[in-house]
Design a protein around this motif. Structure first.
Motif, PDB file in Angstrom:
ATOM      1  N   LEU A 100     -44.502  40.150  22.552  1.00 27.04           N
ATOM      2  CA  LEU A 100     -43.594  41.245  22.221  1.00 27.04           C
ATOM      3  C   LEU A 100     -42.701  41.509  23.425  1.00 27.04           C
ATOM      4  O   LEU A 100     -43.145  41.426  24.568  1.00 27.04           O
ATOM      5  N   MET A 101     -41.417  41.863  23.168  1.00 21.36           N
ATOM      6  CA  MET A 101     -40.510  42.275  24.235  1.00 21.36           C
ATOM      7  C   MET A 101     -40.249  43.777  24.119  1.00 21.36           C
ATOM      8  O   MET A 101     -39.937  44.277  23.034  1.00 21.36           O
ATOM      9  N   VAL A 102     -40.354  44.479  25.237  1.00 18.79           N
ATOM     10  CA  VAL A 102     -40.058  45.902  25.310  1.00 18.79           C
ATOM     11  C   VAL A 102     -38.797  46.082  26.153  1.00 18.79           C
ATOM     12  O   VAL A 102     -38.744  45.630  27.312  1.00 18.79           O
ATOM     13  N   ILE A 103     -37.780  46.743  25.574  1.00 15.45           N
ATOM     14  CA  ILE A 103     -36.488  46.916  26.236  1.00 15.45           C
ATOM     15  C   ILE A 103     -36.151  48.407  26.263  1.00 15.45           C
ATOM     16  O   ILE A 103     -35.952  49.023  25.224  1.00 15.45           O
ATOM     17  N   SER A 104     -36.101  48.980  27.444  1.00 11.92           N
ATOM     18  CA  SER A 104     -35.757  50.388  27.609  1.00 11.92           C
ATOM     19  C   SER A 104     -34.308  50.469  28.075  1.00 11.92           C
ATOM     20  O   SER A 104     -33.971  49.967  29.144  1.00 11.92           O
ATOM     21  N   SER A 105     -33.436  51.102  27.270  1.00  7.29           N
ATOM     22  CA  SER A 105     -31.997  51.073  27.543  1.00  7.29           C
ATOM     23  C   SER A 105     -31.375  52.459  27.445  1.00  7.29           C
ATOM     24  O   SER A 105     -31.900  53.348  26.787  1.00  7.29           O
TER      25      SER A 105
ATOM     26  N   VAL B 248     -40.475  36.191  19.115  1.00  8.77           N
ATOM     27  CA  VAL B 248     -41.437  37.295  19.033  1.00  8.77           C
ATOM     28  C   VAL B 248     -40.647  38.577  18.793  1.00  8.77           C
ATOM     29  O   VAL B 248     -39.460  38.645  19.107  1.00  8.77           O
ATOM     30  N   PRO B 249     -41.273  39.605  18.248  1.00  9.51           N
ATOM     31  CA  PRO B 249     -40.538  40.859  17.993  1.00  9.51           C
ATOM     32  C   PRO B 249     -40.090  41.532  19.284  1.00  9.51           C
ATOM     33  O   PRO B 249     -40.612  41.261  20.368  1.00  9.51           O
ATOM     34  N   SER B 250     -39.107  42.411  19.157  1.00 11.18           N
ATOM     35  CA  SER B 250     -38.677  43.231  20.287  1.00 11.18           C
ATOM     36  C   SER B 250     -38.502  44.669  19.818  1.00 11.18           C
ATOM     37  O   SER B 250     -38.217  44.924  18.651  1.00 11.18           O
ATOM     38  N   VAL B 251     -38.696  45.591  20.736  1.00 14.86           N
ATOM     39  CA  VAL B 251     -38.428  47.008  20.469  1.00 14.86           C
ATOM     40  C   VAL B 251     -37.455  47.474  21.542  1.00 14.86           C
ATOM     41  O   VAL B 251     -37.690  47.271  22.735  1.00 14.86           O
ATOM     42  N   GLN B 252     -36.319  48.049  21.115  1.00  7.23           N
ATOM     43  CA  GLN B 252     -35.269  48.485  22.038  1.00  7.23           C
ATOM     44  C   GLN B 252     -34.956  49.959  21.817  1.00  7.23           C
ATOM     45  O   GLN B 252     -34.698  50.392  20.704  1.00  7.23           O
ATOM     46  N   THR B 253     -34.983  50.708  22.898  1.00  8.89           N
ATOM     47  CA  THR B 253     -34.598  52.113  22.837  1.00  8.89           C
ATOM     48  C   THR B 253     -33.218  52.294  23.459  1.00  8.89           C
ATOM     49  O   THR B 253     -32.780  51.489  24.280  1.00  8.89           O
ATOM     50  N   VAL B 254     -32.538  53.367  23.072  1.00 11.45           N
ATOM     51  CA  VAL B 254     -31.282  53.760  23.713  1.00 11.45           C
ATOM     52  C   VAL B 254     -31.252  55.281  23.802  1.00 11.45           C
ATOM     53  O   VAL B 254     -32.052  55.963  23.163  1.00 11.45           O
ATOM     54  N   CYS B 255     -30.312  55.792  24.605  1.00 15.67           N
ATOM     55  CA  CYS B 255     -30.004  57.215  24.550  1.00 15.67           C
ATOM     56  C   CYS B 255     -28.787  57.414  23.659  1.00 15.67           C
ATOM     57  O   CYS B 255     -28.011  56.494  23.423  1.00 15.67           O
ATOM     58  N   SER B 256     -28.615  58.618  23.173  1.00 14.23           N
ATOM     59  CA  SER B 256     -27.551  58.896  22.221  1.00 14.23           C
ATOM     60  C   SER B 256     -26.611  59.954  22.781  1.00 14.23           C
ATOM     61  O   SER B 256     -26.864  60.557  23.820  1.00 14.23           O
TER      62      SER B 256
END
Length: 282
Positions: free
Chosen positions: A166-171, A222-230
């Motif tokens: 899994l890839m975790v991406i904090s953006s 593999v899956p990834s989960v990416q967050t962002v600010c709004s």
């Protein structure tokens, strides 16, 4: 994410990008993480600089925290209390330098750290680039870690290939490809007014955090989960004189604003892209 008969429930958390006191932002995060935990999340990912908000300001230096400061302590305690894995990025002061560090905590209190390898543009004035990838060997599987502009670099994705589940991406990406520049005399300049070269760059950020992430996720398999600010931010531009001078070759007329460049500001929306992507890229 599925592996054999196993299913993981993931939560990608979105927060407003405008800076606020750390105590207030942690309280907001507490509510959102608790909601995700109540919905069954086993891994919750917070956005980049979730404890600060996003801005180009000298205050970033003052608000950088030590590794075991209040934000990391809150993350560790929250992960243990809610029995989940919790990830999020903060400015970390380490041996006299500042890094944009993505921390991941397990329910047992174990911590993994990844320092952003590729600071974007003006971010280079506020923190150092990292040097290595991080693969967190957790009870959920092997997790690769990235922060924001890292996703635009295929060589970094290749370093994780074949090693992660899994890839975790904090953006927290501002749409720097579609800004409005604000000068002290009240003049506002959009990217379209800066000439055809700058206009051609419009939408680049949306493509990077949209199609590029989906395509790289499919490539790595593999899956990834990416967050962002709004939201919408307005911030000073560090070293505005240099920024205006860089525009001169493509927009000669901005030379008239050189006397005001030191107080140049920029406003833009944050790039949309809070998502969980399947290994197929969907």
């Amino acid at each position: 994410m599925s592996k054999g008969t196993r299913t993981l429930t993931l939560a990608a958390v979105q927060m407003d990008a405008n800076p606020a006191p750390t105590r207030e932002r942690l309280a907001r995060a507490e509510t959102l993480v608790a909601e995700a935990a109540a919905a069954g999340a086993m891994l919750v990912v917070l956005p980049e600089l979730f404890n600060l908000g996003y801005g180009y300001t000298p205050e970033n230096f003052r608000r950088a925290e030590p590794l075991y400061g209040p934000t990391a302590a809150w993350m560790q305690a929250t992960a243990q209390r809610l029995n989940l894995h919790l990830a999020g990025s903060l400015l970390l002061r380490d041996q006299g330098e500042i890094y944009n560090s993505l921390l991941l905590f397990s329910p047992q209190g174990r911590m993994w750290r990844y320092d952003k390898l590729y600071p974007w543009g003006w971010e280079r004035g506020y923190f150092r680039p990292g040097k290595a990838i991080t693969i967190a060997q957790t009870d959920l599987g092997a997790i690769g870690m990235m922060v924001c502009w890292d996703v635009a670099h295929p060589t970094l994705w290749r370093r994780y290939a074949g090693q992660v589940d899994l890839m975790v991406i904090s953006s927290c990406p501002p749409d720097g490809s579609n800004p409005t520049c604000h000068f002290p005399n009240g003049r506002q300049v959009t990217v379209e007014q800066l000439g055809p070269i700058m206009k051609a760059l419009k939408g680049t950020a949306r493509r990077v955090f949209g199609k590029t992430v989906n395509q790289q996720t499919a490539w790595i398999g593999v899956p990834s989960v990416q967050t962002v600010c709004s939201g919408h931010i307005k911030t000073e531009i560090p070293n505005g004189l240099a920024s205006v001078c860089m525009l001169l070759p493509v927009a000669h007329w901005v030379i008239r604003y050189l006397p005001y460049a030191a107080k140049l500001q920029m406003s833009c929306k944050m790039v949309e892209g809070c998502k969980i992507v399947a290994a197929t890229g969907h």
